[in-house]
Design an enzyme around this catalytic site. Structure first.
Site, PDB file in Angstrom:
ATOM      1  N   CYS A   1     -54.899 -42.717  29.676  1.00 35.85           N
ATOM      2  CA  CYS A   1     -53.803 -43.490  29.075  1.00 35.85           C
ATOM      3  C   CYS A   1     -54.008 -43.751  27.583  1.00 35.85           C
ATOM      4  O   CYS A   1     -53.076 -44.163  26.890  1.00 35.85           O
ATOM      5  CB  CYS A   1     -53.614 -44.801  29.820  1.00 35.85           C
ATOM      6  SG  CYS A   1     -53.287 -44.550  31.571  1.00 35.85           S
TER       7      CYS A   1
ATOM      8  N   HIS B   1     -49.769 -49.503  25.144  1.00 38.52           N
ATOM      9  CA  HIS B   1     -49.663 -48.698  26.364  1.00 38.52           C
ATOM     10  C   HIS B   1     -48.899 -49.519  27.398  1.00 38.52           C
ATOM     11  O   HIS B   1     -49.167 -50.704  27.588  1.00 38.52           O
ATOM     12  CB  HIS B   1     -51.061 -48.348  26.865  1.00 38.52           C
ATOM     13  CG  HIS B   1     -51.066 -47.726  28.223  1.00 38.52           C
ATOM     14  ND1 HIS B   1     -50.232 -46.683  28.551  1.00 38.52           N
ATOM     15  CD2 HIS B   1     -51.787 -48.007  29.338  1.00 38.52           C
ATOM     16  CE1 HIS B   1     -50.447 -46.344  29.811  1.00 38.52           C
ATOM     17  NE2 HIS B   1     -51.383 -47.130  30.311  1.00 38.52           N
TER      18      HIS B   1
ATOM     19  N   ASN C   1     -45.848 -46.916  34.307  1.00 40.40           N
ATOM     20  CA  ASN C   1     -46.981 -46.458  33.501  1.00 40.40           C
ATOM     21  C   ASN C   1     -46.969 -44.933  33.483  1.00 40.40           C
ATOM     22  O   ASN C   1     -47.240 -44.295  34.506  1.00 40.40           O
ATOM     23  CB  ASN C   1     -48.276 -47.003  34.125  1.00 40.40           C
ATOM     24  CG  ASN C   1     -49.520 -46.583  33.375  1.00 40.40           C
ATOM     25  OD1 ASN C   1     -49.471 -45.717  32.509  1.00 40.40           O
ATOM     26  ND2 ASN C   1     -50.636 -47.190  33.720  1.00 40.40           N
TER      27      ASN C   1
HETATM   28  O1  UT7 Z   1     -53.025 -47.148  32.689  1.00 40.42           O
HETATM   29  C1  UT7 Z   1     -54.335 -47.599  32.756  1.00 40.42           C
HETATM   30  C2  UT7 Z   1     -54.361 -49.017  32.730  1.00 40.42           C
HETATM   31  N1  UT7 Z   1     -54.022 -49.567  34.030  1.00 40.42           N
HETATM   32  C3  UT7 Z   1     -53.750 -50.828  34.090  1.00 40.42           C
HETATM   33  O2  UT7 Z   1     -53.687 -51.462  33.072  1.00 40.42           O
HETATM   34  C4  UT7 Z   1     -53.597 -51.505  35.420  1.00 40.42           C
HETATM   35  C5  UT7 Z   1     -54.361 -52.790  35.394  1.00 40.42           C
HETATM   36  N2  UT7 Z   1     -54.238 -53.603  36.584  1.00 40.42           N
HETATM   37  C6  UT7 Z   1     -53.080 -54.190  36.957  1.00 40.42           C
HETATM   38  O3  UT7 Z   1     -52.066 -53.995  36.310  1.00 40.42           O
HETATM   39  C7  UT7 Z   1     -53.106 -55.156  38.104  1.00 40.42           C
HETATM   40  O4  UT7 Z   1     -54.448 -55.429  38.481  1.00 40.42           O
HETATM   41  C8  UT7 Z   1     -52.330 -54.640  39.352  1.00 40.42           C
HETATM   42  C9  UT7 Z   1     -50.842 -54.630  39.038  1.00 40.42           C
HETATM   43  C10 UT7 Z   1     -52.799 -53.261  39.718  1.00 40.42           C
HETATM   44  C11 UT7 Z   1     -52.546 -55.596  40.524  1.00 40.42           C
HETATM   45  O5  UT7 Z   1     -52.142 -56.901  40.169  1.00 40.42           O
HETATM   46  P1  UT7 Z   1     -53.085 -58.143  40.521  1.00 40.42           P
HETATM   47  O6  UT7 Z   1     -52.363 -59.346  40.088  1.00 40.42           O
HETATM   48  O7  UT7 Z   1     -54.438 -57.875  39.922  1.00 40.42           O
HETATM   49  O8  UT7 Z   1     -53.109 -58.091  42.095  1.00 40.42           O
HETATM   50  P2  UT7 Z   1     -54.384 -58.020  43.048  1.00 40.42           P
HETATM   51  O9  UT7 Z   1     -55.007 -56.680  42.982  1.00 40.42           O
HETATM   52  O10 UT7 Z   1     -55.223 -59.229  42.809  1.00 40.42           O
HETATM   53  O11 UT7 Z   1     -53.702 -58.172  44.463  1.00 40.42           O
HETATM   54  C12 UT7 Z   1     -53.075 -59.412  44.863  1.00 40.42           C
HETATM   55  C13 UT7 Z   1     -52.504 -59.255  46.250  1.00 40.42           C
HETATM   56  C14 UT7 Z   1     -53.478 -58.625  47.247  1.00 40.42           C
HETATM   57  O12 UT7 Z   1     -53.267 -59.256  48.487  1.00 40.42           O
HETATM   58  P3  UT7 Z   1     -54.262 -60.411  48.988  1.00 40.42           P
HETATM   59  O13 UT7 Z   1     -55.628 -59.787  49.051  1.00 40.42           O
HETATM   60  O14 UT7 Z   1     -54.170 -61.496  47.954  1.00 40.42           O
HETATM   61  O15 UT7 Z   1     -53.691 -60.799  50.330  1.00 40.42           O
HETATM   62  C15 UT7 Z   1     -53.008 -57.185  47.347  1.00 40.42           C
HETATM   63  O16 UT7 Z   1     -53.321 -56.611  48.578  1.00 40.42           O
HETATM   64  O17 UT7 Z   1     -51.376 -58.357  46.192  1.00 40.42           O
HETATM   65  C16 UT7 Z   1     -51.516 -57.349  47.199  1.00 40.42           C
HETATM   66  N3  UT7 Z   1     -50.841 -56.141  46.727  1.00 40.42           N
HETATM   67  C17 UT7 Z   1     -49.552 -55.873  46.949  1.00 40.42           C
HETATM   68  N4  UT7 Z   1     -48.594 -56.573  47.610  1.00 40.42           N
HETATM   69  C18 UT7 Z   1     -47.374 -56.033  47.644  1.00 40.42           C
HETATM   70  C19 UT7 Z   1     -51.372 -55.123  45.994  1.00 40.42           C
HETATM   71  N5  UT7 Z   1     -50.422 -54.205  45.741  1.00 40.42           N
HETATM   72  C20 UT7 Z   1     -49.282 -54.652  46.321  1.00 40.42           C
HETATM   73  C21 UT7 Z   1     -47.974 -54.141  46.409  1.00 40.42           C
HETATM   74  N6  UT7 Z   1     -47.060 -54.872  47.074  1.00 40.42           N
HETATM   75  N7  UT7 Z   1     -47.609 -52.986  45.829  1.00 40.42           N
END
Ligand code: UT7
Length: 325
Positions: A119, A252, A282
């Protein structure tokens, strides 16, 4: 007299198929995987993305974006003496997507190569092209970010498949007596290879390992918010400018929360930040030139303004480029 490089034209391309969050919710539900428009919008800011058809490769999207950038610059493919394509989804293992693009454009003869910095690919490619123009090795470069991430997504993994999209963006970068590109700052830390990767590779005609995208989203998020403003400040320092001199931040486009955090740290209001993540998701190396082209064509980013680009991604790689448009 010092030789600089300057953007003479921008272009971009999106595949026609627009996939909304609700489209994905329905698709994943068929496999018993739960997600929702609310979760995706709240956690990422993404509302839709574009997916290419099976027969459309990165070079096809790059070709359309390049033609538009050339037209905006008033140039022909034969005027180009360097082609750099930033991509992590190349058409083939080899040759480079840049060589394939060169042939499709009919710009044969000039050096053409790919840059692989995921990225951060576009800020890396722009920095390399700027250095080659400053040194006299090139005079007019086509710098492209092009991706078809939809084909490396694991549609059984809701934590990643809702985040990415396909597209391409391009700029024509020309030698100039006035800047142009003011400064850049690039970094990589290979100790973080595992937090964002596509670990598969080709071995003896077979795919060895998993050829689908893996990401530890929280680890990437933490690194990104900690590193981006440092690269931005280092770039401003090199140019002898401050955050008050920045007219537009084009980060980005991965997650609106990362963009808001960086803007806050740089004391930039969100109305100085170009946001396309809601419409494109993205698109990895394509996201910055796509956002730049959209902002130029929408009349947001105007000639003479100071623009800060910043990228972050797999590697781990990150960096920023400061330029006058
Ligand atoms: O291009 C390279 C750069 N990439 C990035 O910058 C991505 C960086 N990371 C992110 O943008 C975020 O970490 C994500 C968008 C990927 C995830 O967001 P988050 O706020 O960090 O969520 P999380 O991983 O802490 O997950 C929170 C909850 C989890 O459930 P529990 O364990 O709290 O019950 C996940 O299982 O959200 C759940 N979850 C979803 N729920 C519904 C994860 N993905 C989904 C989904 N739909 N698609």
């Amino acid at each position: 007299m010092r030789r600089y490089s300057r953007i003479a034209g921008t272009g971009s391309s999106l595949p026609p198929r627009r996939v909304t969050n609700d489209d994905l919710v329905a698709q994943l539900a068929q496999q018993g995987i739960e997600t929702s428009d609310e979760w995706i919008v709240e956690r990422t800011g993404i509302r839709s993305r574009h997916f290419a058809e099976r027969d459309v490769a990165s070079s096809d999207l790059a070709l359309e974006a390049s033609r538009r950038a050339l037209e905006a610059a008033g140039r022909q493919p034969q005027d180009i003496d360097l082609i750099i394509v930033a991509t992590s989804t190349p058409d083939m293992v080899f040759p480079s997507t840049a060589c394939i693009l060169q042939h499709k454009l009919g710009a044969n003869g000039c050096p053409a190569f790919d840059v692989q910095a995921v990225c951060s690919g576009f800020v890396y490619a722009l920095t390399v092209a700027d250095a080659m123009i400053q040194s006299g090795a090139a005079s007019r470069a086509l710098v492209v970010g092009a991706e078809v991430f939809s084909r490396i997504l694991d549609f059984k993994d809701r934590t990643t498949c809702v985040l990415f999209g396909d597209g391409a963006g391009a700029v024509v970068l020309e030698a100039s007596e006035t800047p142009g590109i003011l400064a850049s700052d690039l970094h990589a830390d290979g100790s973080h290879v595992g937090i964002l990767c596509v670990p598969g590779n080709v071995y003896g005609g077979q795919i060895l390992g998993d050829p689908l995208l893996k990401m530890d989203g929280q680890a990437v998020f933490k690194l990104a918010v900690g590193l981006l403003d440092k690269a931005a400040r280092a770039t401003l320092d090199k140019a002898g400018l401050t955050d008050a001199d920045v007219d537009w931040l084009i980060p980005h486009q991965a997650n609106i929360r990362i963009m808001q955090s960086t803007a806050r740290k740089l004391k930039l209001p969100m109305d100085k930040v170009v946001v396309t993540v809601d419409q494109h998701g993205n698109t990895s190396a394509a996201s910055i030139p796509l956002a730049l082209d959209h902002a130029v064509r929408a009349g947001q980013v105007k000639p003479g303004q100071t623009v800060l680009l910043e990228g972050v991604g797999g590697g781990f790689t990150w960096g920023a480029v400061l330029l006058k448009i």
